[in-house]
Design a protein around this motif. Structure first.
Motif, PDB file in Angstrom:
ATOM      1  N   GLY A 185      -2.005  -6.093   4.525  1.00 26.35           N
ATOM      2  CA  GLY A 185      -2.384  -4.824   3.910  1.00 26.35           C
ATOM      3  C   GLY A 185      -1.139  -4.024   3.588  1.00 26.35           C
ATOM      4  N   VAL A 186      -1.236  -3.151   2.583  1.00 22.35           N
ATOM      5  CA  VAL A 186      -0.054  -2.383   2.174  1.00 22.35           C
ATOM      6  C   VAL A 186       0.315  -1.357   3.245  1.00 22.35           C
ATOM      7  N   ARG A 187       1.529  -0.840   3.136  1.00 22.47           N
ATOM      8  CA  ARG A 187       2.001   0.207   4.042  1.00 22.47           C
ATOM      9  C   ARG A 187       1.035   1.394   4.023  1.00 22.47           C
ATOM     10  N   GLN A 188       0.778   1.958   5.191  1.00 16.98           N
ATOM     11  CA  GLN A 188      -0.041   3.174   5.360  1.00 16.98           C
ATOM     12  C   GLN A 188      -1.543   2.965   5.130  1.00 16.98           C
ATOM     13  N   VAL A 189      -1.990   1.703   5.103  1.00 18.56           N
ATOM     14  CA  VAL A 189      -3.417   1.481   4.864  1.00 18.56           C
ATOM     15  C   VAL A 189      -4.219   1.471   6.181  1.00 18.56           C
ATOM     16  N   GLY A 190      -3.499   1.502   7.318  1.00 17.86           N
ATOM     17  CA  GLY A 190      -4.184   1.630   8.606  1.00 17.86           C
ATOM     18  C   GLY A 190      -4.244   0.356   9.433  1.00 17.86           C
ATOM     19  N   LYS A 191      -3.302  -0.559   9.232  1.00 18.78           N
ATOM     20  CA  LYS A 191      -3.319  -1.845   9.964  1.00 18.78           C
ATOM     21  C   LYS A 191      -3.128  -1.635  11.473  1.00 18.78           C
ATOM     22  N   THR A 192      -2.073  -0.899  11.823  1.00 18.18           N
ATOM     23  CA  THR A 192      -1.769  -0.688  13.238  1.00 18.18           C
ATOM     24  C   THR A 192      -2.902   0.070  13.920  1.00 18.18           C
ATOM     25  N   TRP A 193      -3.386   1.107  13.244  1.00 14.89           N
ATOM     26  CA  TRP A 193      -4.458   1.931  13.831  1.00 14.89           C
ATOM     27  C   TRP A 193      -5.695   1.090  14.114  1.00 14.89           C
ATOM     28  N   ILE A 194      -6.095   0.265  13.138  1.00 12.09           N
ATOM     29  CA  ILE A 194      -7.337  -0.494  13.309  1.00 12.09           C
ATOM     30  C   ILE A 194      -7.194  -1.529  14.424  1.00 12.09           C
ATOM     31  N   LEU A 195      -6.002  -2.153  14.540  1.00 12.49           N
ATOM     32  CA  LEU A 195      -5.809  -3.143  15.612  1.00 12.49           C
ATOM     33  C   LEU A 195      -5.826  -2.475  16.984  1.00 12.49           C
ATOM     34  N   LYS A 196      -5.185  -1.313  17.094  1.00 12.47           N
ATOM     35  CA  LYS A 196      -5.197  -0.594  18.384  1.00 12.47           C
ATOM     36  C   LYS A 196      -6.615  -0.116  18.721  1.00 12.47           C
TER      37      LYS A 196
ATOM     38  N   VAL B 113       2.720  -7.694  -7.214  1.00 12.16           N
ATOM     39  CA  VAL B 113       1.442  -8.383  -6.994  1.00 12.16           C
ATOM     40  C   VAL B 113       1.403  -8.981  -5.581  1.00 12.16           C
ATOM     41  N   ASP B 114       2.508  -9.665  -5.186  1.00  8.69           N
ATOM     42  CA  ASP B 114       2.567 -10.259  -3.844  1.00  8.69           C
ATOM     43  C   ASP B 114       2.473  -9.193  -2.758  1.00  8.69           C
ATOM     44  N   ALA B 115       3.074  -8.032  -3.023  1.00  5.39           N
ATOM     45  CA  ALA B 115       3.008  -6.922  -2.061  1.00  5.39           C
ATOM     46  C   ALA B 115       1.631  -6.260  -2.069  1.00  5.39           C
ATOM     47  N   ARG B 116       0.796  -6.659  -3.029  1.00  4.87           N
ATOM     48  CA  ARG B 116      -0.572  -6.133  -3.240  1.00  4.87           C
ATOM     49  C   ARG B 116      -0.570  -4.641  -3.580  1.00  4.87           C
ATOM     50  N   LEU B 117       0.545  -4.171  -4.100  1.00  2.71           N
ATOM     51  CA  LEU B 117       0.603  -2.783  -4.573  1.00  2.71           C
ATOM     52  C   LEU B 117      -0.088  -2.653  -5.924  1.00  2.71           C
ATOM     53  N   VAL B 118      -0.119  -3.749  -6.672  1.00  4.52           N
ATOM     54  CA  VAL B 118      -0.893  -3.765  -7.917  1.00  4.52           C
ATOM     55  C   VAL B 118      -1.780  -5.009  -7.931  1.00  4.52           C
ATOM     56  N   HIS B 119      -2.874  -4.906  -8.656  1.00  7.34           N
ATOM     57  CA  HIS B 119      -3.776  -6.039  -8.884  1.00  7.34           C
ATOM     58  C   HIS B 119      -3.591  -6.505 -10.322  1.00  7.34           C
ATOM     59  N   LYS B 120      -3.436  -7.801 -10.495  1.00  9.20           N
ATOM     60  CA  LYS B 120      -3.220  -8.385 -11.819  1.00  9.20           C
ATOM     61  C   LYS B 120      -4.500  -9.112 -12.234  1.00  9.20           C
ATOM     62  N   ILE B 121      -5.066  -8.707 -13.360  1.00 13.26           N
ATOM     63  CA  ILE B 121      -6.351  -9.230 -13.822  1.00 13.26           C
ATOM     64  C   ILE B 121      -6.140  -9.962 -15.145  1.00 13.26           C
ATOM     65  N   TYR B 122      -6.339 -11.267 -15.154  1.00 13.27           N
ATOM     66  CA  TYR B 122      -6.102 -12.062 -16.360  1.00 13.27           C
ATOM     67  C   TYR B 122      -7.258 -11.965 -17.350  1.00 13.27           C
ATOM     68  N   ARG B 123      -6.907 -12.153 -18.619  1.00 16.70           N
ATOM     69  CA  ARG B 123      -7.920 -12.279 -19.662  1.00 16.70           C
ATOM     70  C   ARG B 123      -8.544 -13.666 -19.551  1.00 16.70           C
ATOM     71  N   SER B 124      -9.864 -13.719 -19.666  1.00 14.31           N
ATOM     72  CA  SER B 124     -10.579 -15.000 -19.635  1.00 14.31           C
ATOM     73  C   SER B 124     -11.092 -15.307 -21.034  1.00 14.31           C
ATOM     74  N   SER B 125     -11.015 -16.566 -21.426  1.00 15.67           N
ATOM     75  CA  SER B 125     -11.450 -16.931 -22.784  1.00 15.67           C
ATOM     76  C   SER B 125     -12.950 -17.217 -22.850  1.00 15.67           C
ATOM     77  N   ALA B 126     -13.576 -17.508 -21.697  1.00 13.97           N
ATOM     78  CA  ALA B 126     -15.012 -17.825 -21.678  1.00 13.97           C
ATOM     79  C   ALA B 126     -15.532 -17.740 -20.248  1.00 13.97           C
ATOM     80  N   PRO B 127     -16.841 -17.508 -20.072  1.00 12.03           N
ATOM     81  CA  PRO B 127     -17.406 -17.390 -18.730  1.00 12.03           C
ATOM     82  C   PRO B 127     -17.758 -18.747 -18.122  1.00 12.03           C
TER      83      PRO B 127
END
Length: 446
Positions: free
Chosen positions: A25-36, A277-291
């Protein structure tokens, strides 16, 4: 605050196949708090080790792979008590400790009686590196910003959260619930789902403290950009990050490198974007050509959109004042409805295993905001930030792929309704998209 991930943590604790856990999870999202909090609620005690505060603890993992010796050294150095089964052992800030991460293999194989959870703010970056990672020897969980439902509970509106949780049919919601939920969603756009800004608003109703908290989080992320191993990437990462609001403010939200910097080319900036993207600070959404299935087989990797990890951070980064909260629908419609799209994407990512895509064509121009894969079906989604909901692109998509579309989904400020094959979901019900699709398909089949 109530975080729904506690249920997943409890499932992990009780699983007969439990392995050491890596909580991402990204920084400040509450990882330490939730585990404790998890340790406090479900274990006799918690043993907490922070490898950023106590760098000397890393040595215990460098000299031996014997887990009993490692634990004995940690107990002696810290004075904390560790008992098999009864103690939750938390290893925090492990992103710069490859030996600690690698030791999970030996804890899994030789000491499964110990319950271990690891966390760190840039673990996504670390795990993307080709190091000696304990493949198959750990469990993963992802903690994301608080959902709108979690925000409601934190804000003292558990009655509204309970109402949403118990909607079990596709029919319009009473105004007594619809109207306050609409107002609370505007509030959520202002604060976002990062726990500290939410706390500043829900406990103290302090707008300036909430604004400052969001600014501090953004500053912390921007300091993290310097942690890219190639220091020359730092300004590129920063420029991409700061370009997100202007990318999303365009009519066509497809990511364009020239918006980052005049003359910028993909090959110069793609590593910097991948870091975000790896840091999950942004989400990358690709264009799809068909469903089609698998959905990844139809990716156009040259066309994509990027969204921020959190709608409140996007609002702050775009420097949109919280006063917009009081101006009718402005928060929903501001800069081409970008906050609304970001909010919807944020919640879809937590509900569906496969990352959403989008679909578009140029001549004539049509665009479906998102495609989601639910089980073995693909559903097109259009996001409307107002009550005007004519859906030419959804209609066109169904015409082009008539056999692939069981249901079209539209998010808007209108009430919950199934109109032929269009399911209209009020924006404040986005957390329940998966369940509402199931209810709508049942209703259609009757």
């Amino acid at each position: 605050m109530e975080r729904f991930i506690l249920k997943n943590l409890l499932n992990w604790k009780n699983s007969p196949y439990r392995k050491p856990l890596i909580l991402k999870g990204v920084r400040q999202v509450g990882k330490t708090w939730i585990l404790k909090e998890f340790g406090k609620l479900y274990y006799e005690n918690t043993a907490y080790f922070n490898f950023d505060e106590n760098e000397e603890y890393k040595q215990f993992f460098e000299t031996t792979k014997d887990v009993d010796r490692i634990l004995q050294n940690l107990i002696l150095a810290s004075g904390q008590k560790i008992s098999p089964q009864k103690t939750l052992i938390i290893f925090d800030e492990v992103q710069d400790c490859p030996k600690v991460i690698n030791s999970m293999k030996y804890f899994c194989e030789n000491a499964p009686q110990y319950h271990i959870a690891c966390a760190g703010s840039l673990l996504g970056i670390t795990l993307a590196k080709p190091t000696s990672f304990p493949v198959g020897k750990v469990n993963f969980l992802q903690i994301d910003p608080m959902t709108f439902s979690e925000f409601l509970i934190a804000n003292g509106d558990k009655n509204l959260a309970d109402f949403l949780e118990n909607v079990n049919s596709i029919e319009p919601l009473p105004d007594a619930f619809f109207n306050p939920l609409y107002e609370k969603l505007k509030m959520y756009y202002v604060t976002g789902g990062m726990p500290e800004p939410v706390l500043m608003w829900t406990k103290a109703r302090d707008v300036s403290a909430m604004q400052e908290s969001l600014s501090d989080i953004i500053s912390a992320y921007e300091r993290d950009f310097a942690k890219h191993p190639n220091i020359s990437e730092f300004p590129k990462i920063s420029m991409i990050w700061k370009s997100v609001p202007s990318q999303l403010a365009r009519e066509n939200k497809k990511f364009i490198y020239k918006v980052v910097k005049e003359g910028a080319r993909a090959r110069e900036y793609e590593d910097a974007l991948q870091w975000l993207v790896d840091a999950r600070l942004v989400h990358k959404i690709y264009r799809s050509s068909a469903p089609g299935l698998p959905i990844a087989a139809y990716d156009d990797i040259s066309a994509f959109k990027i969204y921020l990890v959190d709608v409140g951070l996007l609002r702050r980064l775009a420097q949109l004042s919280p006063t917009a909260f009081g101006e009718g629908n402005r928060l929903f419609t501001e800069f081409k409805g970008a906050l609304t799209e970001n909010f919807v994407l944020q919640t879809l990512i937590t509900q569906f295993e496969v990352t959403p895509r989008y679909w578009s064509q140029n001549n004539p121009p049509y665009e479906v905001d998102f495609l989601i894969q639910r089980e073995n079906d693909i559903f097109p989604i259009e996001v409307k930030s107002e009550t005007n909901t004519s859906s030419k692109s959804l209609k066109k998509f169904k015409e082009l792929f008539p056999n692939n579309v069981k249901l079209k989904i539209r998010f808007s400020l209108n009430n919950l309704k199934l109109d032929d094959d269009v399911l209209n979901i009020p924006l404040f019900m986005a957390d329940y998209t998966d369940r509402l699709i199931g209810l709508a398909l049942e209703k259609k089949e009757r």
